[in-house]
Every structure is written in structure tokens, then in C-alpha cells.
Design an enzyme around this catalytic site. Structure first.
Site, PDB file in Angstrom:
ATOM      1  N   HIS A 242      82.125  13.938  24.450  1.00 15.36           N
ATOM      2  CA  HIS A 242      81.224  14.473  25.479  1.00 15.36           C
ATOM      3  C   HIS A 242      79.962  13.620  25.653  1.00 15.36           C
ATOM      4  O   HIS A 242      78.883  14.136  25.924  1.00 15.36           O
ATOM      5  CB  HIS A 242      80.840  15.932  25.158  1.00 15.36           C
ATOM      6  CG  HIS A 242      80.360  16.686  26.366  1.00 15.36           C
ATOM      7  ND1 HIS A 242      79.645  17.856  26.266  1.00 15.36           N
ATOM      8  CD2 HIS A 242      80.488  16.425  27.705  1.00 15.36           C
ATOM      9  CE1 HIS A 242      79.347  18.311  27.471  1.00 15.36           C
ATOM     10  NE2 HIS A 242      79.854  17.454  28.368  1.00 15.36           N
TER      11      HIS A 242
ATOM     12  N   CYS B 104      74.651  20.650  23.857  1.00 10.71           N
ATOM     13  CA  CYS B 104      75.435  19.742  23.031  1.00 10.71           C
ATOM     14  C   CYS B 104      75.233  18.241  23.227  1.00 10.71           C
ATOM     15  O   CYS B 104      74.931  17.523  22.274  1.00 10.71           O
ATOM     16  CB  CYS B 104      76.913  20.073  23.167  1.00 10.71           C
ATOM     17  SG  CYS B 104      77.532  20.003  24.852  1.00 10.71           S
TER      18      CYS B 104
END
Length: 487
Positions: A155, A89
Site C-alpha cells: 500500500h 496506514c
């Protein structure tokens, strides 16, 4: 239509051969109108987490129900060979925000990453946050007078590199964490107040995005909606879990009722956004992009990417091939599809060009020619570089680099300097390695891959002086971190 030798994706994909011929004449005129709107073009960028290539009904799922995304596809363009910038990710999210290859950014793994106990190679000293020196999509849009919001997973760093410091006026739920502790309150997300008992996180993010659209309907905006779904923990709404458990699933490729519930909630959240655009009268001047950050995670409690090989964390197609739907009113022909290979960084270039905003150097190319059906892309190669370890995922990769050139894909594994070569036109499942039978082609592609790594200053893994060759690099039976609920 079949994507190469894969299964049929969806009935509307059959339109391409006939409809492109008929619709091109109509949309040439319409596209000129879209290029000269009274106001600026809004941009809504929706990013799913760990959503696999076949996880939408319009991409071939035999269980998951996604009526809103199917409708978006029927009004836009679907890409059958879209790729994420990385197999995990954070690097993909960094590539999306900057338009640069993760290898160029030196941000090449999810943060903080995880090493095996006895690795043959050590990961380089890589960048674990998105540096403030990089200009993000939000910063480009904000400089052009847009309101900007990030609602969902970030993130890409903690407080020093948070969305608020990267060009976003609004940051809701974005932290340095990879996943929420729970999809039900208490969420455990510092900048997302808990809702009432029974609220569901994916629903909440959709509602917050819809609310923001209503507040900003009279001004240009860039809305980034990076959902946590369908990342672990695998927790579906009880009513939807019960719905899918009641369905016969034994003969289906997709079987998991909890995961199916999560996909349907993701779809419903997209529906909330699309409805808000319509309700506020701005759908016709809003570009909508939907995609995933990497391939679907494959275990008993998640999904299947068949006919692709493996899934998230893998060097193969299942790790990086993702759904991509783009609706640009007045430009994209409804129900159209495209089999040109594209990648995450292209969305950076596309969004800015659509809004008429120029940007400095980036690695993506605008997809506008494909969206307008006015030619192809001046590019024939895509690259990946992952000098890390994903030993704990089913089919996960050890350090590798890869190149797609035309229909050929070369993968170089750094542990043993082995290469594999596949023809994706005839072998979408990457079952037949051609490296031994086509050594000259493999050598030429390998040389090109090495040249690209030098061009982007890619960091390479280094030998581990403490590696014990008498022991395996990792124990596949060793317990791993909790990965969610079972069906």
C-alpha cells in the site's frame, strides 16, 4: 501496573519495579554477548493493520486470545506508550520504511484518500506513492548483504514503486491496495496464488514467512511481514468465530466474535514465525519487532480502544497509540516494560543499529538504550500532521496537527484554528481540555508545533473556494463504503 489512569494491562507488567533492578546486572553481560554474534543479526518486523492498543491479551483485552504474542512479550519488552506515525496506514508504513515523518515525506494519507462533499479545506497536493529516491529499510539491509522479503500488505504504490523496486528480493501479496477483497480464496491479490478452498489469508502469510525463514536460515535476512489483519473485511475463520460466539461476551469491553477470530489468527501467524525461528536454530540471533500501523477501528463490527478516546482516523490517543513488543535475545530483559513515548520511525533506527548498519538522516531515534536498560532517549517531543479528512470513520478527524511534549498533548484543528490541550499522565482518555485554563502553555506548544512544521516543510490544507458555509462539510448519514461483517 496501570498505564497512567487506565486499566491494568497484564500481570507481567508488574515486574518492572523489582525485576529491572535485578535483571539489569544479568543482561548487561548478556547484551555484550549479543553484540558480538558469530553471524549478523536477523530482523523480523511484523506489522498488524488497524490493531488497537488493547487488542492483545497482554495489553488488556478481555476477550481476544493471543498466547503467542503474550509469550513474545514475556521474553521481550512491551512499550505502553508506543505511537504510530499517523492515524491511518500508508503514512505510517512510509515512516517505517524510511525513518522519516510522513509530513517530511509529504505522504500524509492512505492512498488515494477520500474527501467530503463540501470541505472547508482542501488537501494539499500530497505524494501518493513512496518515491524511489527514498532509501528504505530493505535497501539498507540489502546493501549490508541481507536477503530481504516483504510478505503481505504494501500500500505504498503500484508497480513503479513496488517492494521489488524498493530493496526487497521477494514480494508476496504486496500491491497498491489497502485491503484484500476476501480473507478466503479467491483472494483477488495478483501476486499471491490462491490456495485450496478453506485456506485463510492470515494463516497463509504466516506459513509463507515461516517457509522463507527455513530457506534463509544459513544467511542473514530482513523479513518484513505486514499482515492485512485485522483490516476490513471483518472475516474470521468459521471455527474460531464459533469459538468466540460460544463465549459469554455481554459484560466484556471487547465483544465481536468475528474480530476476535481475526486477532487469534493473527496471533497464530506470529506463532508460526516464532516457531520457525526456534525450529531452525536462529531465534537467539533474530530481533523480532511487532506493532500496528494505527489505532483500532471502532465500530460495532470491530473493537474498542477504551480507555483511549476514539480510534483509527482520530486525532486522539485511540487513533495513534498502538501495541509494541520487541524481543532482542540477550539484550531485552524478559517480561519487561517501558512507558517512554516512542514512535514508528524509531523502529527504523532501532533495526539498523541492532544490525550494525549506519543510515543517513532520519527522524527516529534508536530504542537500544531502552532495550538495554541503559538510560533514556535524548528526545521529549513527538509530532503528527494530517492535512486530510477522515469524516467517514467513527470519531474520525478533520485536518489537524498534534504535538506530545512530556505528558502534555496539544491538538490543533485547522478547520477553525482551535487547539485542545491534555495531560496524558492524569487524563489518558483526553476528557479534560486544559487549553482555556492553561493558555500560556497551549500557546507555547502551538508555537513549537508550527516551528516543527516549518522544519519538515509540512504541506498545509488550503481554503476551498467552493465551500458552502450554509451546508455541513459532510452528511454523517450518507452511506459509506462497505466496512465488513457484523458480529
Amino acid at each position: 501496573m496501570r498505564d497512567k489512569d487506565g486499566p491494568p494491562l497484564s500481570p507481567f507488567f508488574c515486574l518492572r519495579s523489582i525485576c529491572h533492578l535485578l535483571l539489569t546486572l544479568v543482561f548487561v553481560t548478556a547484551s555484550h554477548a549479543a553484540e558480538r554474534p558469530d553471524g549478523k543479526l536477523n530482523v523480523v518486523l511484523i506489522l498488524a493493520d488497524d490493531l488497537g492498543w488493547t487488542d492483545l491479551a497482554c495489553y488488556g483485552s478481555d476477550l481476544y486470545e493471543t498466547p503467542h504474542l503474550d509469550q513474545l512479550a514475556k521474553h521481550g519488552l512491551c512499550f505502553t506508550q508506543a505511537y504510530s506515525a499517523c492515524t491511518v496506514c500508508s503514512p505510517t508504513r512510509a515512516a517505517l520504511m524510511t525513518g522519516k515523518y510522513p509530513a517530511r515525506l509529504h505522504l500524509t494519507d492512505w492512498s488515494p484518500g477520500q474527501m467530503p462533499d463540501n470541505p472547508k479545506l482542501l488537501a494539499p497536493d500530497w505524494t501518493k506513492e513512496l518515491p524511489l529516491k527514498e532509501q528504505t529499510l530493505a535497501e539498507h539491509f540489502k546493501a549490508a548483504g541481507y536477503a530481504t522479503a516483504s510478505i503481505g500488505k504494501w500500500h505504498l504504490g503500484g508497480e513503479t514503486c513496488a517492494p521489488e523496486r524498493q530493496g526487497f528480493d521477494v514480494n508476496l501479496a504486496g500491491t497498491d491496495k489497502a485491503a484484500p477483497p476476501s480473507y478466503f480464496p479467491p483472494y483477488g491479490i495478483p501476486n499471491l496464488p490462491d490456495g485450496p478452498a478453506g485456506e485463510y489469508l492470515t494463516d497463509r502469510l504466516g506459513d509463507e514467512a515461516a517457509k522463507r525463514i527455513g530457506q534463509w536460515k544459513d544467511r542473514p535476512f530482513f523479513l518484513y511481514l505486514p499482515h492485512f489483519a485485522v483490516h476490513t473485511p471483518i472475516q474470521g475463520r468459521p471455527d474460531l468465530v464459533a469459538k468466540y460466539k460460544a463465549k459469554p461476551r455481554a459484560k466484556l469491553r471487547h465483544k465481536n466474535s468475528h474480530y476476535a477470530a481475526m486477532v487469534e489468527s493473527l496471533d497464530a501467524a506470529v506463532g508460526r514465525v516464532l516457531d520457525a525461528l526456534e525450529r531452525n536454530g536462529i531465534a537467539e540471533r533474530t530481533l523480532v519487532i511487532f506493532t500496528s500501523d494505527n489505532g483500532g477501528r471502532i465500530t460495532k463490527d470491530t473493537t474498542s480502544n477504551a480507555p483511549l478516546r476514539f480510534g483509527k482516523a482520530s486525532a486522539y490517543e485511540g487513533g495513534v497509540r498502538v501495541p509494541l513488543i520487541i524481543r532482542w535475545p540477550g539484550v531485552t530483559a524478559p517480561g519487561s516494560e517501558c512507558d517512554t513515548p516512542v514512535i514508528t520511525m524509531d523502529l527504523f533506527a532501532t533495526a539498523l543499529e541492532a544490525a550494525g548498519i549506519s543510515a543517513p538522516h532520519h527522524d527516529g531515534v534508536s530504542l537500544a538504550p531502552l532495550l538495554r536498560v541503559r538510560g533514556g532517549l535524548a528526545r521529549s517531543e513527538l509530532f503528527w500532521h494530517y492535512p486530510h479528512h477522515q469524516h467517514y470513520q467513527l470519531g474520525g478527524a478533520m485536518p489537524y496537527s498534534a504535538l506530545r511534549a512530556g505528558d502534555l498533548k496539544l491538538v490543533e484543528f485547522h478547520d477553525d484554528n482551535r487547539v485542545e490541550l491534555y495531560d496524558l499522565r492524569t487524563d489518558i482518555g483526553e476528557a479534560h481540555d486544559l487549553a482555556a485554563s492553561q493558555p500560556e502553555k497551549a500557546a507555547a506548544l502551538r508555537e513549537r508545533l508550527h516551528a516543527w512544521r516549518r522544519e519538515v516543510d509540512a504541506q498545509m490544507p488550503v481554503p476551498n473556494p467552493r465551500h458552502d458555509p450554509s451546508r455541513p462539510q459532510y452528511d454523517p448519514k450518507r452511506p459509506q463504503p462497505p466496512q465488513g461483517e457484523c458480529p
